[in-house]
Design an enzyme around this catalytic site. Structure first.
Site, short mmCIF file in Angstrom:
data_model
loop_
_atom_site.label_atom_id
_atom_site.label_comp_id
_atom_site.label_asym_id
_atom_site.label_seq_id
_atom_site.Cartn_x
_atom_site.Cartn_y
_atom_site.Cartn_z
N ASP A 98 0.82 -1.21 0.00
CA ASP A 98 0.00 0.00 0.00
C ASP A 98 0.85 1.26 0.00
O ASP A 98 2.02 1.25 0.41
CB ASP A 98 -0.87 0.04 1.27
CG ASP A 98 -2.00 -0.97 1.23
OD1 ASP A 98 -2.03 -1.82 0.33
OD2 ASP A 98 -2.86 -0.90 2.13
N ASP A 99 0.21 2.33 -0.43
CA ASP A 99 0.68 3.72 -0.24
C ASP A 99 1.73 4.19 -1.25
O ASP A 99 2.10 5.35 -1.24
CB ASP A 99 1.22 3.98 1.17
CG ASP A 99 0.18 3.81 2.26
OD1 ASP A 99 -0.99 3.56 1.91
OD2 ASP A 99 0.52 3.93 3.43
N HIS A 152 -5.53 9.17 0.17
CA HIS A 152 -5.60 8.42 1.41
C HIS A 152 -6.60 8.96 2.44
O HIS A 152 -6.32 8.98 3.65
CB HIS A 152 -4.20 8.33 2.06
CG HIS A 152 -3.98 7.06 2.83
ND1 HIS A 152 -4.38 6.89 4.15
CD2 HIS A 152 -3.40 5.89 2.49
CE1 HIS A 152 -4.05 5.68 4.56
NE2 HIS A 152 -3.46 5.05 3.57
N HIS A 240 3.70 -2.24 3.12
CA HIS A 240 3.73 -0.89 2.55
C HIS A 240 5.06 -0.70 1.83
O HIS A 240 6.12 -0.85 2.45
CB HIS A 240 3.55 0.16 3.65
CG HIS A 240 2.22 0.07 4.35
ND1 HIS A 240 1.94 -0.91 5.28
CD2 HIS A 240 1.09 0.80 4.20
CE1 HIS A 240 0.68 -0.76 5.69
NE2 HIS A 240 0.15 0.27 5.06
NI NI Z 1 -2.64 3.18 3.36
#
Ligand code: NI
Length: 287
Positions: A98-99, A152, A240
């Site tokens: 993620d991210d 986000h 992440h």
């Molecule tokens: Ni996130």
């Protein structure tokens, strides 16, 4: 869950792929006789292939004459999912990141490619715009590039209009960077409500194993979280790719998980392989 309808490539095409692969096998074995199908040792094949293998021809060269698996493509409402090279009878899991794209993405991609593994990247549209080349590299390498919204937010706190803007801006960013379409979203913070579900045009993918890599930012702690999680078939692991410590952990964990017998596949592949139809607005944490 509803069973998914399978769309197998026609028998003729499958036969052509088989024939072509056998030819490659014979060349790779120095002209030796191609083995009969019943001699296939799929247990050995999975280990020697280091998990998933996208190319039928490569499978045969590398595994000393093992007969290729059927060329298999599943059609979903989000597009085709290629399962060629995945052993449907053997355990598989999905690594998800993620991210990003971020500080760890490049190394993670390299590790995945070196180990013939696939994964899913839930990217922020804003980061895709900042690093479109990385997103293109992921897509070109056969990784699933999915949405983690544009900036986000907690989706459950947004108006429907703002939520849809988060989705569309991310779709546009990924399309511009990599030319691919979004087939899944991970809700930031895992937060959603009925309104989010009703207004989301993709499946909402959560996770079953949380490595807490964002909290520890410690390579050993990230590895330990996976060792102690009791990872099983169908699990979805959360990482992440914005941390270098995560990338360092992935370099250890990818071969470890493959040694444990897991095929590392994308989220789309995981659910298609399990014949689970992903519904728009449905919430899934494992297959
Ligand atoms: Ni996130």
């Amino acid at each position: 869950m509803k069973k998914q309808r399978w769309k197998k490539i026609g028998a003729l095409l499958a036969a052509m792929v088989m024939a072509a692969a056998v030819t490659v096998t014979m060349a790779g074995c120095g002209g030796g006789e191609a083995p009969a199908p019943e001699q296939t040792d799929s247990e050995t094949q999975a280990v020697e292939n280091n998990g998933t293998a996208p190319s039928v021809a490569v499978i045969n060269v590398d595994t000393k004459g093992v007969v290729p698996k059927e060329h298999l493509v599943v059609e979903t409402e989000y597009g085709e999912v290629n399962l060629t090279g995945i052993d449907l009878e053997k355990p598989m899991i999905a690594l998800t990141f993620d991210d990003g794209p971020g500080a760890g993405t490049g190394k993670i991609l390299r590790v995945l490619q070196e180990n013939n593994a696939k994964a899913t990247f839930f990217e922020l549209g804003s980061n895709v715009e900042n690093n479109p080349e990385m997103t293109k590299q992921l897509a070109d390498a056969g990784m699933q590039v999915a949405s983690h919204t544009y900036s986000h937010p907690d989706l459950a706190e947004l108006s429907v209009e703002d939520m849809k803007e988060q989705y569309s801006k991310t779709e546009n960013a990924v399309k511009a960077a990599a030319g691919t379409t979004i087939t899944a979203v991970r809700a930031p913070y895992g937060s959603y409500d009925d309104e989010v579900k009703a207004n989301t045009q993709y499946p909402i993918i959560l996770w079953s194993v949380d490595t807490l890599d964002w909290s520890s930012r410690d390579t050993n702690a990230i590895c330990d979280s996976v060792y102690s999680a009791g990872v099983g078939d169908g699990d979805i692991l959360l990482f992440h790719d914005i941390y270098e410590t995560t990338a360092d952990a992935i370099e250890i964990l990818v071969p470890y998980l493959q040694d444990q017998g897991f095929q590392l596949v994308t989220v789309d592949q995981l659910f298609a392989a399990k014949e689970i139809k992903l519904e728009k607005g449905g919430v899934y944490s494992q297959a």
